[in-house]
Design a protein around this motif. Structure first.
Motif, PDB file in Angstrom:
ATOM      1  N   ASP A 180       0.854  -1.187   0.000  1.00 45.27           N
ATOM      2  CA  ASP A 180       0.000   0.000   0.000  1.00 45.27           C
ATOM      3  C   ASP A 180       0.888   1.235   0.000  1.00 45.27           C
ATOM      4  N   ASP A 181       0.765   2.043  -1.031  1.00 45.77           N
ATOM      5  CA  ASP A 181       1.543   3.274  -1.148  1.00 45.77           C
ATOM      6  C   ASP A 181       0.609   4.463  -0.984  1.00 45.77           C
ATOM      7  N   ASN A 182       0.433   4.894   0.272  1.00 44.65           N
ATOM      8  CA  ASN A 182      -0.456   6.020   0.586  1.00 44.65           C
ATOM      9  C   ASN A 182      -1.855   5.827   0.012  1.00 44.65           C
ATOM     10  N   GLY A 183      -2.399   4.628   0.233  1.00 42.23           N
ATOM     11  CA  GLY A 183      -3.764   4.361  -0.194  1.00 42.23           C
ATOM     12  C   GLY A 183      -3.895   3.736  -1.565  1.00 42.23           C
ATOM     13  N   SER A 184      -2.789   3.621  -2.300  1.00 39.58           N
ATOM     14  CA  SER A 184      -2.819   2.997  -3.626  1.00 39.58           C
ATOM     15  C   SER A 184      -2.007   1.708  -3.596  1.00 39.58           C
ATOM     16  N   MET A 185      -2.589   0.642  -4.113  1.00 41.28           N
ATOM     17  CA  MET A 185      -1.873  -0.623  -4.157  1.00 41.28           C
ATOM     18  C   MET A 185      -0.867  -0.612  -5.300  1.00 41.28           C
ATOM     19  N   ARG A 186       0.335  -1.076  -5.013  1.00 44.95           N
ATOM     20  CA  ARG A 186       1.403  -1.110  -6.008  1.00 44.95           C
ATOM     21  C   ARG A 186       2.203  -2.390  -5.831  1.00 44.95           C
ATOM     22  N   GLY A 187       3.181  -2.582  -6.703  1.00 44.13           N
ATOM     23  CA  GLY A 187       4.087  -3.709  -6.584  1.00 44.13           C
ATOM     24  C   GLY A 187       4.160  -4.528  -7.852  1.00 44.13           C
ATOM     25  N   LEU A 188       5.266  -5.223  -8.019  1.00 43.35           N
ATOM     26  CA  LEU A 188       5.513  -6.014  -9.219  1.00 43.35           C
ATOM     27  C   LEU A 188       4.431  -7.065  -9.451  1.00 43.35           C
ATOM     28  N   ASP A 189       4.162  -7.880  -8.443  1.00 42.85           N
ATOM     29  CA  ASP A 189       3.200  -8.963  -8.632  1.00 42.85           C
ATOM     30  C   ASP A 189       1.761  -8.458  -8.644  1.00 42.85           C
ATOM     31  N   TYR A 190       1.478  -7.429  -7.836  1.00 42.34           N
ATOM     32  CA  TYR A 190       0.133  -6.867  -7.839  1.00 42.34           C
ATOM     33  C   TYR A 190      -0.208  -6.274  -9.211  1.00 42.34           C
ATOM     34  N   GLU A 191       0.680  -5.451  -9.749  1.00 37.50           N
ATOM     35  CA  GLU A 191       0.403  -4.794 -11.019  1.00 37.50           C
ATOM     36  C   GLU A 191       0.371  -5.798 -12.169  1.00 37.50           C
ATOM     37  N   THR A 192       1.229  -6.802 -12.099  1.00 41.40           N
ATOM     38  CA  THR A 192       1.198  -7.855 -13.102  1.00 41.40           C
ATOM     39  C   THR A 192      -0.134  -8.600 -13.067  1.00 41.40           C
ATOM     40  N   THR A 193      -0.574  -8.947 -11.861  1.00 42.37           N
ATOM     41  CA  THR A 193      -1.839  -9.668 -11.705  1.00 42.37           C
ATOM     42  C   THR A 193      -3.019  -8.843 -12.204  1.00 42.37           C
TER      43      THR A 193
END
Length: 263
Positions: free
Chosen positions: A38-51
């Motif tokens: 969680d980046d200040n209320g926004s979901m981020r990350g390699l696997d999250y964004e790929t999914t």
């Protein structure tokens, strides 16, 4: 009904089961930066964004929930979640979960120690008599989990583990290489914590779903689209964005790529 028509109907239902009926795939995960966070209320990350990119291409909507990992597993067991992001394959979970043939990414579990209390272990024997901070529900490999040479002490979060390390309450922390570097940077521990040479285990992580009607077809389609996306420049850019964290190994030691057991 002809066999081919039955097959096409099953595939159609699998594709539309979470959209045509206004349903969302309920996926749980634990913050595991830089893979998902969680980046200040926004979901981020390699696997999250790929999914998310893969599911968008499949026309599947997802409802996400962050929970401690042990709670994620309980949600799956109780049927309160449809799937989990960044889960390791375990034969004990085969009766409950379906895993795509294509993993999202690979985890490399390593050890971190405080520079003022160095423990640059190169083998598990180098941990003799020490206490290692762990995370509940994680699979680090049989050799590590069953060893009687050292103690394992769980903490509710990766940040808590590194906090205990800084205070001298534990001797080392075990976590993924990239996750550890992310936490070290976020907590301002650069120059205070180093990575030991030992690589405890390596294992792929997946987006797994509970067994159920149409889920096997969904998993097959997810794997095919994920594999396709990984061949595209967009994935290379995404991987570079989240994969550029260098190991913070003490200068006098080199990282040895060692295998030692699998879950």
């Amino acid at each position: 009904m002809p066999v081919i028509l039955k097959l096409l109907t099953a595939v159609l239902f699998a594709c539309l089961s979470f959209t045509a009926y206004g349903e969302k795939l309920r996926v749980v995960t634990e913050p595991w930066a830089p893979y998902v966070y969680d980046d200040n209320g926004s979901m981020r990350g390699l696997d999250y964004e790929t999914t998310m990119i893969v599911f968008q291409r499949l026309g599947v909507e997802v409802e996400w929930q962050f929970l401690p990992w042990k709670r994620c597993l309980a949600m799956l067991d109780q049927g309160h979640a449809d799937g989990a992001l960044d889960i390791f394959h375990s034969h004990e979970r085969d009766a409950l979960l379906l895993y795509p043939s294509e993993p999202l990414s690979a985890v490399e579990f390593v050890l971190f120690y405080a520079n003022d209390r160095p423990h640059p272990a190169q083998t598990l024997d180098g941990l003799r008599g020490l206490t290692v901070g762990t995370s509940p529900g994680y699979l680090y490999g049989e050799a590590f989990s069953e060893s009687s040479l050292f103690d394992r002490e769980p903490a509710p979060s990766h940040e808590a583990n590194f906090g205990k390390l800084s205070l001298g309450r534990i001797d080392l922390v075990i976590t993924d290489r990239r996750v550890g570097q992310h936490v070290i940077k976020a907590m301002g521990l650069e120059g205070k914590v180093s990575q030991a040479p030992l690589v405890v285990s390596r294992q792929p992580q997946f987006l797994a779903v509970r067994r159920g009607a149409g889920m096997d077809l969904l998993v097959q389609r997810f794997a095919a689209e994920l594999k396709r996306f990984k061949q595209e420049p967009a994935y290379a850019a995404l991987s570079a964005k989240y994969g550029g964290i260098q190991a913070n190994t003490a200068p006098e030691h080199t990282v040895e790529q060692q295998e030692s057991g699998a879950p």
